[in-house]
Design a protein around this motif. Sequence first.
Motif, PDB file in Angstrom:
ATOM      1  N   ARG A 159      12.747  -3.356  -2.264  1.00  0.00           N
ATOM      2  CA  ARG A 159      13.445  -4.001  -1.154  1.00  0.00           C
ATOM      3  C   ARG A 159      12.588  -5.122  -0.562  1.00  0.00           C
ATOM      4  O   ARG A 159      11.398  -5.192  -0.805  1.00  0.00           O
ATOM      5  CB  ARG A 159      13.751  -2.980  -0.048  1.00  0.00           C
ATOM      6  N   THR A 160      13.203  -5.945   0.250  1.00  0.00           N
ATOM      7  CA  THR A 160      12.461  -7.002   0.931  1.00  0.00           C
ATOM      8  C   THR A 160      12.174  -6.646   2.383  1.00  0.00           C
ATOM      9  O   THR A 160      11.605  -7.439   3.113  1.00  0.00           O
ATOM     10  CB  THR A 160      13.243  -8.334   0.888  1.00  0.00           C
ATOM     11  N   CYS A 167       9.222  -4.391   8.708  1.00  0.00           N
ATOM     12  CA  CYS A 167       8.292  -5.427   8.279  1.00  0.00           C
ATOM     13  C   CYS A 167       8.907  -6.138   7.073  1.00  0.00           C
ATOM     14  O   CYS A 167       9.410  -5.482   6.166  1.00  0.00           O
ATOM     15  CB  CYS A 167       6.959  -4.789   7.920  1.00  0.00           C
ATOM     16  N   THR A 168       8.870  -7.458   7.103  1.00  0.00           N
ATOM     17  CA  THR A 168       9.366  -8.210   5.947  1.00  0.00           C
ATOM     18  C   THR A 168       8.438  -9.383   5.675  1.00  0.00           C
ATOM     19  O   THR A 168       7.990 -10.028   6.626  1.00  0.00           O
ATOM     20  CB  THR A 168      10.820  -8.684   6.155  1.00  0.00           C
ATOM     21  N   PRO A 169       8.050  -9.637   4.438  1.00  0.00           N
ATOM     22  CA  PRO A 169       8.260  -8.761   3.293  1.00  0.00           C
ATOM     23  C   PRO A 169       7.447  -7.488   3.452  1.00  0.00           C
ATOM     24  O   PRO A 169       6.573  -7.408   4.319  1.00  0.00           O
ATOM     25  CB  PRO A 169       7.775  -9.588   2.099  1.00  0.00           C
ATOM     26  N   PRO A 170       7.710  -6.467   2.620  1.00  0.00           N
ATOM     27  CA  PRO A 170       7.051  -5.170   2.776  1.00  0.00           C
ATOM     28  C   PRO A 170       5.604  -5.174   2.279  1.00  0.00           C
ATOM     29  O   PRO A 170       5.285  -4.618   1.250  1.00  0.00           O
ATOM     30  CB  PRO A 170       7.917  -4.239   1.931  1.00  0.00           C
ATOM     31  N   THR A 171       4.724  -5.835   3.043  1.00  0.00           N
ATOM     32  CA  THR A 171       3.320  -5.972   2.621  1.00  0.00           C
ATOM     33  C   THR A 171       2.395  -4.946   3.241  1.00  0.00           C
ATOM     34  O   THR A 171       1.216  -4.921   2.963  1.00  0.00           O
ATOM     35  CB  THR A 171       2.800  -7.375   2.985  1.00  0.00           C
ATOM     36  N   PHE A 172       2.905  -4.102   4.113  1.00  0.00           N
ATOM     37  CA  PHE A 172       2.079  -3.102   4.786  1.00  0.00           C
ATOM     38  C   PHE A 172       1.863  -1.920   3.872  1.00  0.00           C
ATOM     39  O   PHE A 172       2.749  -1.442   3.236  1.00  0.00           O
ATOM     40  CB  PHE A 172       2.764  -2.657   6.076  1.00  0.00           C
ATOM     41  N   LEU A 205       0.827  -1.207   0.000  1.00  0.00           N
ATOM     42  CA  LEU A 205       0.000   0.000   0.000  1.00  0.00           C
ATOM     43  C   LEU A 205       0.859   1.253   0.000  1.00  0.00           C
ATOM     44  O   LEU A 205       0.576   2.221  -0.708  1.00  0.00           O
ATOM     45  CB  LEU A 205      -0.925   0.021   1.227  1.00  0.00           C
ATOM     46  N   SER A 206       1.930   1.245   0.795  1.00  0.00           N
ATOM     47  CA  SER A 206       2.773   2.438   0.875  1.00  0.00           C
ATOM     48  C   SER A 206       3.408   2.753  -0.470  1.00  0.00           C
ATOM     49  O   SER A 206       3.526   3.917  -0.848  1.00  0.00           O
ATOM     50  CB  SER A 206       3.830   2.301   1.970  1.00  0.00           C
ATOM     51  N   ASP A 207       3.822   1.732  -1.209  1.00  0.00           N
ATOM     52  CA  ASP A 207       4.391   1.990  -2.535  1.00  0.00           C
ATOM     53  C   ASP A 207       3.341   2.461  -3.529  1.00  0.00           C
ATOM     54  O   ASP A 207       3.612   3.279  -4.388  1.00  0.00           O
ATOM     55  CB  ASP A 207       5.104   0.752  -3.079  1.00  0.00           C
ATOM     56  N   PHE A 208       2.134   1.945  -3.401  1.00  0.00           N
ATOM     57  CA  PHE A 208       1.067   2.371  -4.304  1.00  0.00           C
ATOM     58  C   PHE A 208       0.810   3.870  -4.165  1.00  0.00           C
ATOM     59  O   PHE A 208       0.641   4.574  -5.154  1.00  0.00           O
ATOM     60  CB  PHE A 208      -0.227   1.599  -4.018  1.00  0.00           C
TER      61      PHE A 208
END
Length: 194
Positions: free
Chosen positions: A113-114, A189-194, A61-64
């Motif tokens: 990144r992971t 957080c890994t993977p970066p799913t937040f 979400l943050s990348d979106f």
Amino acid sequence: MTDFDVGARLKAIRKARKISQRELATQSGVTNGLISLIEGNKSSPSISSLKKILSVFSMSLSDFFDASPTDNRKFAFRFDEMVEINPERVFEGGTEEGLKAVSLRRVGSSFERTLLMLYEIYEPGADTGPELYAHEGEEGGFVIEGEILLQVGESTETLKAGDAYQFESTLPHRFRNIGDKRCVLVSACTPPTF
């Protein structure tokens, strides 16, 4: 971020990945009509629907919500370079007042990144919402100042400066500042799913 064009952003990502609306709908488990409505800005997606759609692209979400270009070679980040994530777009069911008291700043780009790292500020009364949320991955962090009430599943703990936490992010969780001073966390957080 109130003028962020969700529809245009989704359409641009979908076209860049050379995937049709129908294929995106099938892979994400939402209807083709919903994809069309979102891209036409005729419907706002729920967080749950948007997460399903973005999972097809392995995008958080943050990348979106961050359309700025990134540099893979960059390894140091100044505070004013960190991307502010609008908490109202991340946490469902939170009060407007409680969410305005939350500041989330992402270090770098989690898309490349992971590991996702956040600098988090919870002003007094800040709350991620009455509903617990969950996502894929594992997360942990340190309380730098203040205190925070952390609920994971049915358990709650009050953490103070110097304390840390780590848990599977698939467990429903919630953060709330119950103190009268701001709380600062540094989390990952890994993977970066937040």
